[in-house]
Motif scaffolding. Structure first.
Motif, PDB file in Angstrom:
ATOM      1  N   HIS A 194      53.192  43.280  31.432  1.00  0.00           N
ATOM      2  CA  HIS A 194      51.680  43.676  31.289  1.00  0.00           C
ATOM      3  C   HIS A 194      50.890  43.539  32.767  1.00  0.00           C
ATOM      4  O   HIS A 194      51.433  42.484  33.516  1.00  0.00           O
ATOM      5  CB  HIS A 194      51.119  42.794  30.369  1.00  0.00           C
ATOM      6  CG  HIS A 194      49.741  42.831  29.859  1.00  0.00           C
ATOM      7  ND1 HIS A 194      48.463  42.672  30.710  1.00  0.00           N
ATOM      8  CD2 HIS A 194      49.402  43.927  28.671  1.00  0.00           C
ATOM      9  CE1 HIS A 194      47.421  43.237  29.896  1.00  0.00           C
ATOM     10  NE2 HIS A 194      47.801  44.084  28.653  1.00  0.00           N
ATOM     11  N   GLU A 216      48.345  41.881  33.437  1.00  0.00           N
ATOM     12  CA  GLU A 216      47.703  40.362  33.819  1.00  0.00           C
ATOM     13  C   GLU A 216      48.702  39.322  34.302  1.00  0.00           C
ATOM     14  O   GLU A 216      48.399  38.640  35.108  1.00  0.00           O
ATOM     15  CB  GLU A 216      47.230  39.960  32.272  1.00  0.00           C
ATOM     16  CG  GLU A 216      46.055  40.786  31.612  1.00  0.00           C
ATOM     17  CD  GLU A 216      45.562  40.152  30.377  1.00  0.00           C
ATOM     18  OE1 GLU A 216      46.032  39.232  29.717  1.00  0.00           O
ATOM     19  OE2 GLU A 216      44.518  40.695  30.175  1.00  0.00           O
ATOM     20  N   GLN A 269      48.414  37.051  37.548  1.00  0.00           N
ATOM     21  CA  GLN A 269      48.739  35.436  37.614  1.00  0.00           C
ATOM     22  C   GLN A 269      49.936  35.314  38.821  1.00  0.00           C
ATOM     23  O   GLN A 269      49.634  34.442  39.442  1.00  0.00           O
ATOM     24  CB  GLN A 269      49.625  35.255  36.356  1.00  0.00           C
ATOM     25  CG  GLN A 269      48.571  35.291  35.191  1.00  0.00           C
ATOM     26  CD  GLN A 269      49.312  35.277  33.886  1.00  0.00           C
ATOM     27  OE1 GLN A 269      50.532  35.250  33.838  1.00  0.00           O
ATOM     28  NE2 GLN A 269      48.527  35.370  32.661  1.00  0.00           N
ATOM     29  N   GLU A 282      46.719  45.572  41.945  1.00  0.00           N
ATOM     30  CA  GLU A 282      46.475  45.527  40.556  1.00  0.00           C
ATOM     31  C   GLU A 282      45.960  46.838  39.803  1.00  0.00           C
ATOM     32  O   GLU A 282      46.391  46.957  38.807  1.00  0.00           O
ATOM     33  CB  GLU A 282      45.611  44.037  40.128  1.00  0.00           C
ATOM     34  CG  GLU A 282      45.768  43.803  38.809  1.00  0.00           C
ATOM     35  CD  GLU A 282      44.391  43.187  38.002  1.00  0.00           C
ATOM     36  OE1 GLU A 282      44.410  42.354  37.226  1.00  0.00           O
ATOM     37  OE2 GLU A 282      43.278  44.022  38.408  1.00  0.00           O
ATOM     38  N   TRP A 317      47.619  48.657  36.600  1.00  0.00           N
ATOM     39  CA  TRP A 317      47.106  49.039  35.503  1.00  0.00           C
ATOM     40  C   TRP A 317      46.846  50.529  34.988  1.00  0.00           C
ATOM     41  O   TRP A 317      47.139  50.933  33.955  1.00  0.00           O
ATOM     42  CB  TRP A 317      45.509  48.551  35.366  1.00  0.00           C
ATOM     43  CG  TRP A 317      45.117  47.061  35.001  1.00  0.00           C
ATOM     44  CD1 TRP A 317      44.821  46.111  35.894  1.00  0.00           C
ATOM     45  CD2 TRP A 317      45.229  46.497  33.657  1.00  0.00           C
ATOM     46  NE1 TRP A 317      44.537  44.869  35.197  1.00  0.00           N
ATOM     47  CE2 TRP A 317      44.652  45.234  33.764  1.00  0.00           C
ATOM     48  CE3 TRP A 317      45.323  47.255  32.226  1.00  0.00           C
ATOM     49  CZ2 TRP A 317      44.554  44.280  32.797  1.00  0.00           C
ATOM     50  CZ3 TRP A 317      45.184  46.098  31.500  1.00  0.00           C
ATOM     51  CH2 TRP A 317      44.909  44.956  31.412  1.00  0.00           C
ATOM     52  N   THR A 349      41.592  42.506  35.392  1.00  0.00           N
ATOM     53  CA  THR A 349      41.751  41.292  34.812  1.00  0.00           C
ATOM     54  C   THR A 349      40.861  40.105  34.951  1.00  0.00           C
ATOM     55  O   THR A 349      40.032  39.690  33.862  1.00  0.00           O
ATOM     56  CB  THR A 349      43.233  40.659  35.056  1.00  0.00           C
ATOM     57  OG1 THR A 349      44.220  41.486  34.803  1.00  0.00           O
ATOM     58  CG2 THR A 349      43.344  39.571  34.262  1.00  0.00           C
ATOM     59  N   GLU A 350      40.424  39.870  36.127  1.00  0.00           N
ATOM     60  CA  GLU A 350      39.177  38.903  36.506  1.00  0.00           C
ATOM     61  C   GLU A 350      37.819  39.465  35.998  1.00  0.00           C
ATOM     62  O   GLU A 350      36.981  38.751  35.510  1.00  0.00           O
ATOM     63  CB  GLU A 350      39.216  38.710  37.790  1.00  0.00           C
ATOM     64  CG  GLU A 350      38.282  37.537  37.999  1.00  0.00           C
ATOM     65  CD  GLU A 350      38.914  35.918  37.656  1.00  0.00           C
ATOM     66  OE1 GLU A 350      38.213  34.988  37.825  1.00  0.00           O
ATOM     67  OE2 GLU A 350      40.244  35.973  37.209  1.00  0.00           O
ATOM     68  N   LYS A 393      37.378  39.158  32.243  1.00  0.00           N
ATOM     69  CA  LYS A 393      37.094  37.741  32.023  1.00  0.00           C
ATOM     70  C   LYS A 393      35.520  37.416  32.428  1.00  0.00           C
ATOM     71  O   LYS A 393      34.876  36.784  31.384  1.00  0.00           O
ATOM     72  CB  LYS A 393      37.928  36.856  32.963  1.00  0.00           C
ATOM     73  CG  LYS A 393      39.410  36.665  32.272  1.00  0.00           C
ATOM     74  CD  LYS A 393      40.170  35.742  33.204  1.00  0.00           C
ATOM     75  CE  LYS A 393      39.715  34.212  33.476  1.00  0.00           C
ATOM     76  NZ  LYS A 393      40.475  33.697  34.215  1.00  0.00           N
TER      77      LYS A 393
END
Length: 375
Positions: free
Chosen positions: A86, A88, A92, A108, A112, A274-275, A278
Motif C-alpha cells: 500500500h 501509505e 512511512q 509518493e 499512489w 497520505t499526509e 490525515k
C-alpha cells in the motif's frame, strides 16, 4: 493487493514556459522547472508523480536541485529497499528522511497512481473522494497596474471561475482592493500575502475587514502560529494558513491556538497524499474548512490535486484551474478543462489522464533511469 515491487524509476526533468509571468510577494516566475517521476512495477504497470519546488527557496527551503538530490540519493534507494502492499507504507518508509516534503510527495504521488492503476480504480476513489466535480477559483499574480488587474479579473469572471485570489504585498493591497471591490462588489474574493506582513502592520491588516473577503491567506511569517493567533483574534476576516502547515502536527497546533479558521492543503507542501488525507480528516473532525492550493503544476500534479480535492471537507473553491490558464500545451491528454467554474473529476484508472509523450519529450531537458537490480 499482492506485493508491489518497484523495478524501475525514471526521472524526467522538464522546463515549461508559463503563458504569462506569475508574480507574488516573494518573486516572479516565467518558467516551470520540475520533475516527472515515473515508477514501473514488476508487471510493467506505471505510475506518475510531479515535483512542485521552485528553482529558488522562496516558498520553502526546497528547490528543484535539492529535490533531485533527495530523490536520487535517498528516496529511490528506500523505494527499492523492499516490496510493499500500500502507498501509505512508502510514506512511512520515507519518515527516516527529515522534511523534504516536496521530494517525498513527487515520489509518493507516483506510487499512489501506480496503486490506483493496479486496482483499476480512479485515484480519487482509492483515497476516499466523494465528489464528481469540484469548484475552482483562479489565482492572479501581482500586476503592473490596477487597470490591468481589473481587466484580467473580468476575463476570468466571464470564464466562470467561482472565486478570485489576488496576490498582495505592502503598498499593493488596500488601494488595489478598493478598486477591485468597486468594480466587483459581489465577487467571492480572497487575498494571499505569502508572509509579506508582520504584527506591526496590524492596523493596516484590520482594514481588510472592510472588503468582505473569504479569507486572508498567510499574512505573517511562514513559521509562525502565535502571531497569527493574535492577529486572528482581532480580525473578522478568516485567516487561512498555507506556508505554516507542513504536517498533521502543524495542523493540530494551528487549530488549538486559533491561528486560523481555514487551512490550505497542498499535496507537495505536506509531503504527499497520505499526509494530506490525515490533515483533511482532522480538519473535518474540527469543522475547519479546507481548500486545495496550487503550485503552478503541470498536468500530472494538477491531476493529483484534483484527486485530493474530491475529499468531502474541501468545501471552498480551489486553485486547480484549467491547464490552458498556465500553459500553451500541457503534458497530459486530455488537458484539464473548466466549465462554468467546475472541473470534472476523471473516472479512468489512476490519475485519470494519459501522458502526452510527444509534449513531455518536447519540454524534457534531462532523463535518468534507475533499475532495481535486487528485484
Amino acid at each position: 493487493m499482492s506485493e508491489i515491487v518497484i523495478k524501475k524509476v525514471i526521472l524526467h526533468r522538464l522546463v515549461m514556459q508559463l503563458k504569462n509571468p506569475f508574480s507574488t510577494s516573494f518573486g516572479t516566475f516565467k518558467d516551470k522547472d520540475f520533475f516527472i517521476v515515473e515508477v514501473v512495477d514488476q508487471h510493467g504497470t506505471q505510475g506518475f508523480g510531479e515535483s512542485v519546488a521552485f528553482p529558488v527557496p522562496w516558498y520553502t527551503e526546497e528547490t528543484v536541485e535539492t529535490n533531485a538530490h533527495v530523490i536520487e540519493s535517498f528516496l529511490i534507494p528506500l523505494l527499492f529497499d523492499a516490496p510493499f502492499t500500500h502507498p501509505e507504507q512508502v510514506g512511512q518508509r520515507f519518515q527516516s528522511i527529515r522534511r523534504n516534503n516536496m521530494a517525498k510527495a513527487a515520489v509518493e504521488g507516483a506510487i499512489w497512481d501506480l496503486y490506483a492503476n493496479r486496482s483499476n480504480l480512479p485515484l480519487a476513489k482509492v483515497i476516499g473522494g466523494t465528489k464528481q466535480t469540484i469548484d475552482v477559483g483562479v489565482s492572479i499574480g501581482i500586476q503592473s497596474s490596477t487597470s490591468k488587474l481589473v481587466e484580467i479579473i473580468s476575463q476570468h469572471v466571464q470564464e466562470g471561475y467561482k472565486r478570485v485570489k489576488l496576490k498582495i504585498k505592502p503598498g499593493q493591497d488596500l488601494e488595489v482592493l478598493a478598486e477591485v471591490r468597486k468594480k466587483f462588489p459581489n465577487l467571492p474574493l480572497m487575498v494571499d500575502a505569502n508572509s509579506a506582513y508582520t504584527l506591526k502592520d496590524i492596523d493596516r491588516l484590520k482594514e481588510f475587514d472592510n472588503f468582505h473577503l473569504q479569507m486572508i491567506e498567510q499574512p505573517l511569517a511562514h513559521d509562525d502560529f502565535i502571531d497569527h493567533a493574535k492577529l486572528q483574534s482581532q480580525l473578522e476576516t478568516p485567516i487561512c494558513l498555507d506556508e505554516s502547515i507542513h504536517t498533521y502536527s502543524d495542523t493540530k497546533t494551528a487549530i488549538a491556538l486559533g491561528s486560523c479558521r481555514i487551512i490550505n492543503i497542498k499535496v507537495g507542501r505536506v509531503g504527499g497524499i497520505t499526509e494530506a488525507k490525515k490533515i483533511h480528516d482532522y480538519c473535518a473532525s474540527r469543522k475547519i474548512p479546507v481548500w486545495c492550493g496550487g503550485m503552478l503544476e503541470a498536468g500530472v500534479g494538477r491531476a493529483h490535486s484534483l484527486a485530493i480535492a474530491s475529499l468531502p471537507q474541501f468545501t471552498l473553491p480551489g486553485d486547480t484551474s484549467a491547464s490552458n490558464r498556465y500553459f500553451a500545451k500541457d503534458i497530459i491528454r486530455p488537458e484539464v478543462t473548466m466549465t462554468n467554474g467546475t472541473v470534472q473529476i476523471p473516472m479512468q484508472a489512476g490519475i485519470g489522464y494519459q501522458i502526452d509523450w510527444e509534449a513531455l519529450e518536447e519540454y524534457r531537458i534531462d532523463k535518468k533511469v534507475w533499475n532495481n537490480m535486487e528485484a
